[in-house]
Design a protein around this motif. Structure first.
Motif, PDB file in Angstrom:
ATOM      1  N   HIS A 125     -24.042  48.491 -85.785  1.00  0.00           N
ATOM      2  CA  HIS A 125     -24.853  48.354 -84.573  1.00  0.00           C
ATOM      3  C   HIS A 125     -25.509  49.684 -84.170  1.00  0.00           C
ATOM      4  CE1 HIS A 125     -25.952  46.525 -80.731  1.00  0.00           C
ATOM      5  NE2 HIS A 125     -25.514  47.615 -80.126  1.00  0.00           N
ATOM      6  N   HIS A 129     -29.453  51.015 -83.539  1.00  0.00           N
ATOM      7  CA  HIS A 129     -29.991  51.750 -82.384  1.00  0.00           C
ATOM      8  C   HIS A 129     -30.711  53.018 -82.827  1.00  0.00           C
ATOM      9  CE1 HIS A 129     -28.915  49.599 -78.823  1.00  0.00           C
ATOM     10  NE2 HIS A 129     -27.630  49.535 -79.118  1.00  0.00           N
ATOM     11  N   SER A 150     -25.486  54.451 -75.300  1.00  0.00           N
ATOM     12  CA  SER A 150     -25.446  53.010 -75.036  1.00  0.00           C
ATOM     13  C   SER A 150     -24.311  52.702 -74.070  1.00  0.00           C
ATOM     14  CB  SER A 150     -25.257  52.263 -76.361  1.00  0.00           C
ATOM     15  OG  SER A 150     -23.946  52.480 -76.828  1.00  0.00           O
ATOM     16  N   GLY A 151     -24.034  51.410 -73.913  1.00  0.00           N
ATOM     17  CA  GLY A 151     -22.951  51.017 -73.024  1.00  0.00           C
ATOM     18  C   GLY A 151     -21.582  51.366 -73.602  1.00  0.00           C
ATOM     19  N   GLY A 152     -21.514  51.483 -74.918  1.00  0.00           N
ATOM     20  CA  GLY A 152     -20.223  51.734 -75.569  1.00  0.00           C
ATOM     21  C   GLY A 152     -20.108  53.092 -76.223  1.00  0.00           C
ATOM     22  N   GLY A 177     -23.388  54.860 -70.535  1.00  0.00           N
ATOM     23  CA  GLY A 177     -23.764  53.547 -70.000  1.00  0.00           C
ATOM     24  C   GLY A 177     -22.607  52.905 -69.235  1.00  0.00           C
ATOM     25  N   ASP A 181     -22.492  51.739 -65.454  1.00  0.00           N
ATOM     26  CA  ASP A 181     -22.119  50.378 -65.049  1.00  0.00           C
ATOM     27  C   ASP A 181     -20.969  50.375 -64.046  1.00  0.00           C
ATOM     28  OD1 ASP A 181     -24.087  49.416 -66.681  1.00  0.00           O
ATOM     29  OD2 ASP A 181     -22.765  48.915 -68.350  1.00  0.00           O
ATOM     30  N   GLY A 194     -26.680  49.648 -64.911  1.00  0.00           N
ATOM     31  CA  GLY A 194     -27.400  50.882 -65.238  1.00  0.00           C
ATOM     32  C   GLY A 194     -28.815  50.929 -64.674  1.00  0.00           C
ATOM     33  N   ALA A 195     -29.604  49.918 -64.990  1.00  0.00           N
ATOM     34  CA  ALA A 195     -31.007  49.928 -64.559  1.00  0.00           C
ATOM     35  C   ALA A 195     -31.100  49.816 -63.030  1.00  0.00           C
ATOM     36  CB  ALA A 195     -31.768  48.789 -65.231  1.00  0.00           C
ATOM     37  N   GLY A 282     -29.227  51.814 -74.802  1.00  0.00           N
ATOM     38  CA  GLY A 282     -29.660  51.296 -73.506  1.00  0.00           C
ATOM     39  C   GLY A 282     -29.983  52.352 -72.455  1.00  0.00           C
ATOM     40  N   VAL A 283     -29.188  53.411 -72.375  1.00  0.00           N
ATOM     41  CA  VAL A 283     -29.421  54.447 -71.352  1.00  0.00           C
ATOM     42  C   VAL A 283     -30.709  55.226 -71.676  1.00  0.00           C
ATOM     43  CG1 VAL A 283     -28.368  56.391 -70.098  1.00  0.00           C
ATOM     44  CG2 VAL A 283     -26.926  54.565 -70.971  1.00  0.00           C
ATOM     45  N   ASN A 286     -33.649  54.991 -69.398  1.00  0.00           N
ATOM     46  CA  ASN A 286     -33.658  55.671 -68.088  1.00  0.00           C
ATOM     47  C   ASN A 286     -34.814  56.672 -67.990  1.00  0.00           C
ATOM     48  OD1 ASN A 286     -32.720  58.039 -66.234  1.00  0.00           O
ATOM     49  ND2 ASN A 286     -31.494  56.279 -65.633  1.00  0.00           N
ATOM     50  N   THR A 313     -32.349  48.784 -75.459  1.00  0.00           N
ATOM     51  CA  THR A 313     -31.190  47.904 -75.313  1.00  0.00           C
ATOM     52  C   THR A 313     -31.092  47.020 -76.571  1.00  0.00           C
ATOM     53  OG1 THR A 313     -32.656  46.555 -73.972  1.00  0.00           O
ATOM     54  CG2 THR A 313     -31.074  47.882 -72.793  1.00  0.00           C
ATOM     55  N   ASP A 314     -30.016  46.236 -76.635  1.00  0.00           N
ATOM     56  CA  ASP A 314     -29.755  45.468 -77.855  1.00  0.00           C
ATOM     57  C   ASP A 314     -30.907  44.522 -78.183  1.00  0.00           C
ATOM     58  OD1 ASP A 314     -27.406  46.793 -77.978  1.00  0.00           O
ATOM     59  OD2 ASP A 314     -26.170  45.137 -77.249  1.00  0.00           O
ATOM     60  N   GLN A 349     -17.220  47.699 -78.053  1.00  0.00           N
ATOM     61  CA  GLN A 349     -18.327  48.430 -77.414  1.00  0.00           C
ATOM     62  C   GLN A 349     -17.878  49.082 -76.131  1.00  0.00           C
ATOM     63  OE1 GLN A 349     -21.816  46.148 -76.791  1.00  0.00           O
ATOM     64  NE2 GLN A 349     -22.478  46.495 -78.849  1.00  0.00           N
TER      65      GLN A 349
HETATM   66  O1  KG4 Z   1     -27.495  49.741 -76.076  1.00  0.00           O
HETATM   67  P1  KG4 Z   1     -27.073  48.740 -75.086  1.00  0.00           P
HETATM   68  O2  KG4 Z   1     -27.961  47.570 -74.826  1.00  0.00           O
HETATM   69  O3  KG4 Z   1     -25.685  48.123 -75.385  1.00  0.00           O
HETATM   70  C1  KG4 Z   1     -24.680  48.721 -76.133  1.00  0.00           C
HETATM   71  O4  KG4 Z   1     -24.802  48.771 -77.377  1.00  0.00           O
HETATM   72  O5  KG4 Z   1     -23.713  49.165 -75.465  1.00  0.00           O
HETATM   73  O6  KG4 Z   1     -26.856  49.557 -73.727  1.00  0.00           O
HETATM   74  C2  KG4 Z   1     -26.511  48.935 -72.543  1.00  0.00           C
HETATM   75  C3  KG4 Z   1     -26.246  50.012 -71.512  1.00  0.00           C
HETATM   76  C4  KG4 Z   1     -25.620  49.458 -70.246  1.00  0.00           C
HETATM   77  O7  KG4 Z   1     -24.519  50.282 -69.900  1.00  0.00           O
HETATM   78  C5  KG4 Z   1     -26.742  49.556 -69.222  1.00  0.00           C
HETATM   79  O8  KG4 Z   1     -26.302  49.688 -67.911  1.00  0.00           O
HETATM   80  C6  KG4 Z   1     -27.461  50.798 -69.701  1.00  0.00           C
HETATM   81  O9  KG4 Z   1     -27.456  50.667 -71.112  1.00  0.00           O
HETATM   82  N1  KG4 Z   1     -28.853  50.898 -69.181  1.00  0.00           N
HETATM   83  C7  KG4 Z   1     -29.268  51.898 -68.381  1.00  0.00           C
HETATM   84  C8  KG4 Z   1     -30.637  51.627 -68.094  1.00  0.00           C
HETATM   85  N2  KG4 Z   1     -30.994  50.476 -68.734  1.00  0.00           N
HETATM   86  C9  KG4 Z   1     -29.879  50.062 -69.406  1.00  0.00           C
HETATM   87  N3  KG4 Z   1     -28.630  52.969 -67.905  1.00  0.00           N
HETATM   88  C10 KG4 Z   1     -29.334  53.818 -67.124  1.00  0.00           C
HETATM   89  N4  KG4 Z   1     -30.631  53.630 -66.787  1.00  0.00           N
HETATM   90  C11 KG4 Z   1     -31.320  52.561 -67.244  1.00  0.00           C
HETATM   91  N5  KG4 Z   1     -32.606  52.387 -66.913  1.00  0.00           N
END
Ligand code: KG4
Ligand code: ZN
Length: 349
Positions: A125, A129, A150-152, A177, A181, A194-195, A282-283, A286, A313-314, A349
């Motif tokens: 995964h 990314h 990312s979130g993980g 991330g 969250d 996050g967003a 995902g982050v 930002n 994001t995914d 994750q």
């Molecule tokens: O990459 P992803 O989709 O999933 C994983 O592989 O973990 O990342 C998701 C993460 C979540 O924690 C979400 O809150 C964060 O990315 N995220 C953000 C933003 N958009 C998504 N964090 C900060 N600012 C953002 N705009």
């Protein structure tokens, strides 16, 4: 090879791959062609399904992936005007992720590949990314430094080429991330926060809350974000959580995370003499982080590359792309993906 060289005409080594992502709370399918680029991508988000629980419920996630996959595969194939005859391989996310969710994707993808007589390619995964910026018209060349947020996971990775990854630093506890969250939840924002936290931070006053910048006083490129989340909790304790306080805490928290990520990325960039910085995960969506990294890269005379927000994001496009690059490199199965990537497969994750 790899990322399409437009106008070169179809070469013998060109391939078309369907990619399936189901590691967490998005079911996503895409078709990528090494000559023509991304032909289609479809995504179903499970946010509404999990929102009432304040986080992802793994069992519900798996069941929903089962329901969504086949229709999404049909749609993505039809939009790409592709079929069994024109697809050369089936890529899927092998891990890390929620085990039930991964099993649905892997079982589906491998069965499809078997039925079609095509190779199945398991993709890490995080490799998806970090290759996602290659989906953009202005794609980075190798080698580059990647900040994967990312979130993980939160990692700085040296990327010499497809499959040539070296982790330079990573979080010792929470991912960036995850910290976003968890703090968002404390601020009463809905999952995934996050967003929403980033949006709330826009109206917050800078400097009212000065949260710590973890690990900046130490050498090395590791991160730690769990203390920051606790600092936010302490700041909120005993206060009336009106709009102003919530926004100010969000602002202070975001500034601290962005500062920390940006400073470590700067050290890695300068220390390694990199010319290219890739931001993924995902982050990476930002806006404050993007601005700061843009400035840091300019100062270091490097160029920064971001995937468009929907590919931060995914998504299935990054899995289809990674699968296509691996197929061209001669791979036919993805079982050794963990050893190659030097990442621990199986971690959640
Ligand atoms: O990459 P992803 O989709 O999933 C994983 O592989 O973990 O990342 C998701 C993460 C979540 O924690 C979400 O809150 C964060 O990315 N995220 C953000 C933003 N958009 C998504 N964090 C900060 N600012 C953002 N705009
Ligand atoms: Zn992800």
């Amino acid at each position: 090879m790899g990322v399409p060289v437009k106008g070169k005409g179809r070469q013998e080594e060109d391939v078309r791959v369907i990619g399936i992502e189901s590691s967490c709370d998005e079911t996503a399918v895409a078709v990528f062609d090494t000559e023509r680029g991304l032909l289609s991508h479809r995504l179903h988000s499970q946010i509404a399904l999990h929102q009432a629980y304040g986080g992802v419920v793994p069992e519900l996630a798996s069941r929903d992936h089962i329901k969504r996959l086949l229709p999404l595969v049909r749609e993505a194939l039809s939009a790409a005007q592709s079929s069994r005859e024109t697809v050369d391989g089936v890529a899927y996310t092998a891990g890390p992720g929620l085990i039930g969710a991964l099993l649905v994707g892997a079982g589906f993808a491998r069965s499809l590949a078997y039925a079609w007589g095509k190779p199945a390619i398991g993709i890490h995964h995080l490799e998806g990314h970090l290759l996602a910026p290659l989906l953009e018209p202005e794609a980075p060349e190798f080698p580059f430094l990647a900040l994967l947020v990312s979130g993980g996971h939160t990692q700085l990775v040296d990327v010499a080429g497809v499959g040539e990854y070296r982790i330079l630093g990573q979080t010792l506890d929470d991912a960036a991330g995850e910290a976003f969250d968890k703090t968002a939840k404390m601020l009463g924002l809905p999952y995934p926060g996050g967003a929403a936290l980033a949006q709330l931070a826009e109206s917050g006053r800078p400097g009212r809350f000065n949260f710590p910048r973890p690990m900046l006083d130490r050498t090395g490129l590791d991160f730690s974000f769990s203390g920051l989340k606790t600092a936010a909790l302490v700041a909120l304790r005993g206060r009336v959580l009106d709009e102003e306080i919530r926004a100010d805490v969000a602002r202070g928290f975001q500034e601290a995370v962005v500062d920390t990520l940006a400073e470590k990325a700067r050290r890695a960039l300068v220390g390694g003499g990199y010319r290219r910085l890739v931001v993924a995960g995902g982050v990476g969506a930002n806006m404050r982080l993007r601005e700061r990294l843009g400035a840091i890269a300019r100062n270091a005379e490097a160029k920064v590359y971001f995937p468009r927000a929907e590919f931060c994001t995914d998504n299935g496009a990054m899995i289809a792309l990674a699968g296509a690059l691996r197929l061209v490199a001669g791979e036919r199965a993805g079982l050794a993906v963990d050893a190659r990537a030097n990442w621990e497969l199986g971690a959640t994750q």
